[in-house]
Scaffold this active site. Structure first.
Site, short mmCIF file in Angstrom:
data_model
loop_
_atom_site.label_atom_id
_atom_site.label_comp_id
_atom_site.label_asym_id
_atom_site.label_seq_id
_atom_site.Cartn_x
_atom_site.Cartn_y
_atom_site.Cartn_z
N ASP A 255 31.99 43.97 37.35
CA ASP A 255 30.93 43.00 37.44
C ASP A 255 29.71 43.23 36.80
O ASP A 255 29.52 44.63 36.65
CB ASP A 255 30.74 42.58 39.02
CG ASP A 255 31.54 41.65 39.65
OD1 ASP A 255 32.26 40.93 39.02
OD2 ASP A 255 31.38 41.66 40.70
N ASP B 188 33.02 41.19 44.42
CA ASP B 188 32.14 41.16 45.79
C ASP B 188 32.55 39.71 46.50
O ASP B 188 32.81 39.64 47.63
CB ASP B 188 30.67 41.36 45.54
CG ASP B 188 30.11 40.54 44.38
OD1 ASP B 188 30.70 39.59 43.95
OD2 ASP B 188 29.05 41.05 44.03
N ASP C 5 37.02 36.92 44.47
CA ASP C 5 37.58 37.99 44.05
C ASP C 5 38.77 38.58 44.50
O ASP C 5 39.39 39.54 43.90
CB ASP C 5 36.37 38.99 43.93
CG ASP C 5 35.19 38.86 42.83
OD1 ASP C 5 35.48 37.83 42.02
OD2 ASP C 5 34.10 39.22 43.14
#
Lengths: 292, 1016
Positions: B387, B728, B732
């Site tokens: 990310d 997070d 996901d």
């Protein structure tokens, strides 16, 4: 990985195997080319050759350091063991008086065992030693000189000597009064009894069974073993050494009963009550005389 | 088709309402209706059914449908009734595996199976021998019991370890029960959120978590942060208008678990608990299968290998012993003996201990490992999909650049800034700083004076927070400055104006003028200006100056930064006396012909440790792929600044720009970097994706939805890579589960993500992953060493048994003695090997190829030391026997008589006669000597196993000392148990030359490996 496995069919797996065994494209056999295999084999040949050589060398060096006449250590042999003859499976002397095939092999074994004890053989090979003391033969200047052995005459075993007519001699097995020989294991440089006389005693293992077992006769008388048979110098230098034996004659043992007999070596300074070694300085065996 | 579309769509669009700067400009130039539409699309087909048509209905229809009233709410009785019907408003927690199952799993997985087989075989063997009346059958019984104990104890240990990290997880999810403000029976009530039912009327305000899926019926400046649902980082506005056919797109629905950032709203609950959107996603996650961890595969491979070797040696010797006229039953006992002897008894314990030690060490470095095996997975990772926000970056807007006096200044963006180094002497800066300070509604929460400025909590949006902190760092007490320059009027930011304005008194008593300050989208601000401040002087804004502004704006925007323009105007005192009443509605003051002062640009800057970590990954051969929902320009800028895209590499677009040719003509292979937009990804086939993943070493996926992450992960896995994924959001979780190792964020991560992940980063920091990788590689290396060490010895221990069968010599070493070695002397060095420091090149190697670099491979299995080791032990063995009276020539073929209990006048080479017990005692002495010999070999083995490539001279040697110490202790113990005489001191030395040989041989081998790497 798991994913790949699921996708492959049996045929593919087989094809992969075939390619692994022999891949014509890369000319690989089991994943290696000929020269690769050659190199590998050469390497292992050299490697194992080297290892064998190394092993042989170290063993040779080790053997050079070992004295061929006397072992370096005798840690385990502080108390010599004892054994009986005839020695059957499981120290068990069982036979039927009326069926000779049950005891003939004992007789043969005793005959064979006592062969070297023949008086004639003893007379020709061995020396008559002074009884009552150790027959020490020190190496004075020359190491490992051959040692003379003392005579042990078969005739000393009395009725158990088996010197009757060859075809009728049964060492008492045919009459239900069997002889059992007791011998002491050879141990190099072993001096039993601290210069005092030693002897073998035999008895029923349990005192209450003594009556059933009846009287035992020992030969030589008293079961005594002369000190002149000690020490033993090892088979290299003490070639004709004759091991002293004591014969036990069961003159009146109750038939059809299992007797537990124990013989001990009585010698000063020798312990015959080792808990773990049942044969150190003693021997126990079973005797059963069957009669129809 | 629709399902596929679901997965492929959902391109994170940050809806049009990005507040200021370059991004809003972008949108104006490319108003792409599809972008908005697709935001939620991925969810729409599979999930929209639950939303029904509530977004279309009018307020009164809603009231009717849910039997509620907007003013009165539900009645308590009715609410209770519905609560009974629907159940509490909670997400059903993922089905937890029962503890007993978890525990049993520890007992029967991988190695344990091998040991259990060993146990069963030993007991069978015991049974046979007992029935046979053999003399010491109990050895096999004990062996079985010990093996079983090892498995059970290790299982308990592993279970305890995992339970511990699960507990840490549990403490994370412990949250204060959420409260909701509900209207029931006409009264406002605070209720626990789990009591909500469909039809309840709830009020939300800035800062609240949305307590259920709600249809808004009233909203004022309401914005929600949907990031936990969609991964979008921009707050989205919510109103009560029906704006889109798709219930997931429309503005008038707010979703459970998202957060209301600002504003207030009232709505009717339309879905609760598992029927909410988030509930549906959470249940979808369970559909994604979990991948087997590489170490599990390795261990499986190892078990096969050992089993294969054991069975083939066993069968071979079974055949040999049968043809040597051993009794069949004896041969079977040999067979079983060989199989059991192959079981590496100590290995299970060693592996478990090593893994948990490493997990502990990693926890200290902020990697919480949920699954012990994941430790190693991280080490074999070859691609990390990371990310951006929060992981690579600090997750907070920070002022990065300033432009005034026709010059761009850089600001410090590090985490713990206390000063700003740029030149602050210009009067233009003074003016700019006033605007920054005053035209800002953000405030520090009180009571944080002792905290560093960067750590203080601010009420306000991200940009304003950045500006506030920036001003606080440079000017000090901003709140005080604001208090001195009283605000008399204010127009807050709105999306039509795209500016924010406020009017202040000055703190100079001689200056009665009002100061009007304004900030906003740069081009909008410039439109309103007629002059520009250069070095404190107002100069007319001519085309040349406007050009300079454009250049600076483009440059800052090109760096992916959010740019704001600032201007001011001192209102003439005569027109605006201090009694003047400003009216913001009629705008009775000038809002044009202002004086332009400067630009400020903000970015969420990378964490300072990240560039280093990325370059470490790079040298470790790990590809770092950025997957973000952010705009490509921002993503690329961050990627460049952290090194995911290196300074020299270019994307196809860059090359096209440089060569001035259309994008289509560029040779795609020339470009090492690629920035892939989620929109493009949506239309790609998996081949195209594979091509991108193959051809470009530096990849950034921008504007991707969390669902697309799953596709990217699968793409990477198709390349044979071991993929680590960070995440997070709830969305996901499928990707986290699909990945070989899912890494959830400890701070920002949702519970669902943490549940799906194998590891949790407690500090959300990318750099921690790299530390984890290092630890993971270390553990693989060390496990390899441990296994090599154990196996070498294992075969060396098997050798005597085989020789015993073939040559019928007295047994050189007994089962129990071997157990002493495996579970006694060797445990500590094995564990010590796991503690070995990393070899110097650990982070400069490529990640292991999971198909080729196995934990145990053929090369390792045929290591030649074992032959040397066995040789040495045999020499010792023969020495002992020879010195006690049995020369090697006498020993060959004696087995049957030797082991016969009835033979008590067994003759040795010197004519002496031995009782059975005396022989057995000698045999034990032989065991001891053999044992000593093996342990001496093991010292050499340990020395060489410490390193795989480096020479021992390049590593330390602490463990060896411990090993010697332990060895002598065990040696005493083994003598005590066998009550055998101590192995005479010289027997310790028989093996020494061999040990030295092993070591020299290995050093030569390693020298060759270092000289000629890559050759077999």
């Amino acid at each position: 990985m798991a994913r790949d496995k699921e996708k492959r069919s049996c045929g593919q797996i087989w094809a992969e195997w075939k390619a692994f065994v022999w891949d014509p494209r890369t000319r690989q056999f089991l994943g290696r080319t000929g020269s690769s295999w050659g190199l590998i084999l050469l390497f292992y040949l050299v490697f194992y050759g080297f290892l064998t050589g190394l092993f042989a060398l170290t063993m040779w060096v080790m053997l050079q350091s070992v004295d061929p006449h006397v072992p370096k250590y005798q840690d385990q042999l502080l108390t010599p063991g004892m054994m009986i003859r005839p020695c059957a499976e499981g120290l068990d002397v069982t036979f039927n008086v009326s069926h000779s095939q049950t005891w003939l092999h004992y007789v043969r074994a005793l005959h064979q065992f006592l062969e070297p004890y023949n008086d004639s053989v003893q007379a020709s090979r061995n020396a008559a030693c002074a009884p009552g003391r150790y027959n020490e033969q020190p190496d004075d200047a020359v190491p490992n000189v051959p040692k003379r052995a003392c005579r042990f005459n078969r005739s000393a075993l009395g009725p158990c000597a088996g010197l009757g007519p060859p075809h009728t001699e049964t060492y008492g097995y045919g009459s239900g009064q069997p002889c059992v020989l007791v011998k002491i294991n050879r141990v190099i440089n072993f001096f039993p009894g601290r210069n005092k006389s030693i002897n073998v005693v035999c008895a029923a293992k349990r005192e209450e069974d003594a009556a059933l077992l009846g009287p035992l006769q020992l030969f030589p008388p008293n079961g005594s073993i002369d000190l002149m048979y000690f020490p033993y110098y090892g088979k290299r230098v003490h070639v004709n050494y004759t091991q002293p034996v004591v014969a036990v004659l069961f003159a009146n043992a109750t038939a059809n009963v299992e007797h537990h007999v124990e013989c001990r070596l009585r010698a000063d300074g020798l312990r015959s009550d080792d808990e773990r070694d049942k044969f150190a300085g003693r021997v126990a065996f079973r005797l059963r005389i069957n009669r129809d | 088709m629709q399902v596929v579309c679901c997965l492929f769509m959902a391109v994170g669009c940050h809806t049009g309402n990005c507040i200021h700067g370059s991004r809003s400009r972008q949108f104006e130039h490319s108003p792409d209706p599809e972008i908005k539409m697709s935001t939620f699309c991925s969810l729409s087909f599979s999930l929209s059914f639950g939303i029904q048509d509530d977004h279309r209905l009018s307020t009164s229809e809603l009231e009717r449908k849910y039997g509620t009233s907007i003013s009165e709410g539900l009645s308590s009785a009715k609410a209770a009734e519905i609560l009974v019907r629907d159940g509490p408003n909670l997400l059903t927690p993922p089905k937890a595996t029962p503890e007993i199952v978890k525990f049993l799993k520890q007992m029967i997985g991988g190695f344990s199976i091998l040991l259990w087989i060993g146990v069963v075989f030993s007991w069978i063997s015991f049974g046979i021998q007992l029935a046979q009346g053999a003399e010491s059958p109990f050895d096999n019984l004990y062996l079985g019991v010990v093996l079983a104990l090892v498995v059970i104890l290790t299982g308990i240990f592993a279970y305890y370890q995992e339970a511990k990290s699960t507990n840490i997880m549990a403490s994370f999810s412990k949250m204060i029960p959420q409260q909701a403000l509900v209207i029931r029976d006409g009264e406002k009530k605070e209720l626990p959120a789990d009591q909500l039912v469909v039809g309840d009327v709830v009020e939300i305000k800035g800062g609240d978590k949305i307590p259920a899926d709600i249809r808004l019926i009233f909203a004022q400046g309401c914005k929600v942060d949907n990031s936990s649902l969609t991964g979008e980082s921009e707050p989205q506005s919510r109103s009560c208008d029906f704006t889109h056919e798709n219930p997931l797109e429309t503005r008038n629905i707010a979703f459970y678990s998202t957060t209301c950032v600002e504003g207030t709203a009232t709505g009717i609950v339309i879905n609760t608990g598992d029927r909410t959107i988030i509930g549906r996603i959470a249940s979808l996650t369970s559909g994604v299968g979990n991948e087997k961890t590489p170490i599990a595969i390795e261990i499986e491979h190892f078990v096969y290998l050992v089993a294969g070797v054991a069975v083939s040696i066993g069968v071979l010797f079974f055949i040999i012993s049968v043809s040597m006229r051993y009794k069949i039953l004896d041969s079977i006992i040999f067979l079983i003996g060989i199989i059991v002897a192959n079981v590496p008894e100590g290995l299970l314990a060693t592996v478990t201990v090593s893994l948990s030690l490493t997990a502990k060490r990693m926890a200290k470095k902020n990697c919480l490992v949920k699954n012990l095996e994941a430790v190693e997975t991280l080490g074999s990772t070859s691609i990390i999909c990371s990310d951006k926000t929060g992981t690579l970056t600090q997750n907070r807007m920070t002022v990065a650049h300033l432009w005034f006096d026709n010059q761009i200044y850089s600001a410090d963006t590090s985490e713990d800034q206390t000063t700003q180094p740029f030149d602050q002497s210009s009067p233009s800066w003074t003016a700019l700083s006033k605007i920054v300070t005053l035209c800002n509604r953000a405030e520090f929460r009180p009571g944080q004076e002792n905290l560093p400025i960067m750590k203080r909590v601010v009420v306000g949006d991200a940009s304003e927070t950045a500006l506030l902190k920036f001003a606080e760092v440079i000017l000090g007490d901003v709140m005080n400055i604001r208090a001195q320059k009283k605000k008399v009027a204010e127009i807050p930011f709105n999306s039509t104006n795209k500016f924010q304005l406020s009017i202040h008194e000055t703190d100079d008593p001689n200056d009665k003028r009002f100061l009007l300050v304004m900030k906003g989208a740069p081009e909008r601000i410039l439109e309103r200006c007629s002059t520009i401040m250069i070095n404190g002087k107002e100069e007319p804004l001519d085309s040349e100056k406007a050009e300079a502004f454009q250049t600076a704006y483009m440059e800052l925007g090109g760096m992916g930064e959010r740019v704001l323009g600032f201007c001011h105007l001192y209102l003439p005192e005569n027109e605006f006396p201090d009694t003047y009443l400003f009216d913001t509605d009629s705008m009775n003051f000038p809002t044009s012909n202002l004086c332009f002062v400067g630009l400020l640009s903000m970015i969420d800057p990378p964490r300072s440790t990240v560039p280093d970590a990325v370059s470490k990954c790079r040298s470790a051969g790990i590809k770092v792929i950025m997957v973000t929902g952010d705009h490509p320009i921002t993503a690329k800028a961050i990627a460049k600044s952290v090194g995911i895209i290196s300074a020299t590499s270019e994307t196809v677009e860059d090359i096209a720009k440089r060569l001035n040719i259309p994008v289509e003509q560029v040779n795609r292979r020339e470009a090492t970097a690629a920035v892939v937009n989620g929109m493009e990804l949506k239309d790609m086939s998996s081949q195209q994706l594979d091509e991108i993943l193959c051809n470009h070493s530096e990849i950034v996926f921008a504007r991707t939805s969390p669902q697309q992450k799953l596709i990217i992960v699968e793409g990477c896995q198709r390349q044979g890579a071991v993929v680590a994924v960070t995440g997070d959001g709830v969305n996901d979780s499928p990707a986290l589960k699909k990945a070989d190792i899912g890494i959830a964020m400890g701070i920002a991560g949702s519970d669902a993500a943490k549940n799906a992940a194998d590891m949790v980063l407690l500090d959300d920091n990318f750099a921690s992953i790299v530390t984890g990788v290092e630890e993971g590689r270390l553990i693989f290396d060390n496990l390899k060493k441990t296994i090599a060490y154990t196996l070498t010895k294992n075969i060396a221990e098997l050798c005597p048994f085989l020789i015993y069968i073939i040559t019928s010599i007295p047994l050189p070493i007994g089962t129990i003695t071997i157990l002493f070695i495996d579970l006694g002397t060797d445990i500590i060095p094995s564990v010590a090997l796991a503690y070995e420091k990393a070899e110097s090149d650990i982070m400069n190697r490529r990640p292991r190829n999971k198909r080729k670099d196995r934990l145990v491979n053929e090369q390792l299995a045929v290591y030649s030391y074992l032959q040397i080791g066995a040789l040495a032990s045999f020499v010792t063995y023969f020495t002992v026997y020879a010195e006690q009276g049995f020369l090697p020539s006498t020993l060959l073929g004696v087995r049957v008589n030797w082991e016969n209990n009835a033979i008590n006048d067994f003759e040795d080479s010197y004519g002496q006669e031995w009782t059975k017990y005396q022989r057995t005692y000698l045999q034990w002495t032989g065991y001891t000597a053999f044992f000593v010999s093996i342990t001496i070999q093991q010292v050499a083995d340990l020395i060489i196993r410490k390193t795989r490539r480096n020479s021992i001279f390049q590593q330390g040697h602490n463990t060896i000392r411990q090993y010697f110490l332990l060895n002598s202790v065990w040696n005493r113990l083994i003598q005590f148990i066998h009550s055998s005489p101590s192995a005479r001191f010289q027997y310790w030395f028989v093996a020494v030359p061999f040990a030295i040989l092993i070591w020299v041989y290995d050093e030569v081998r390693k020298l060759f490996i270092r000289r000629y790497p890559g050759s077999k």
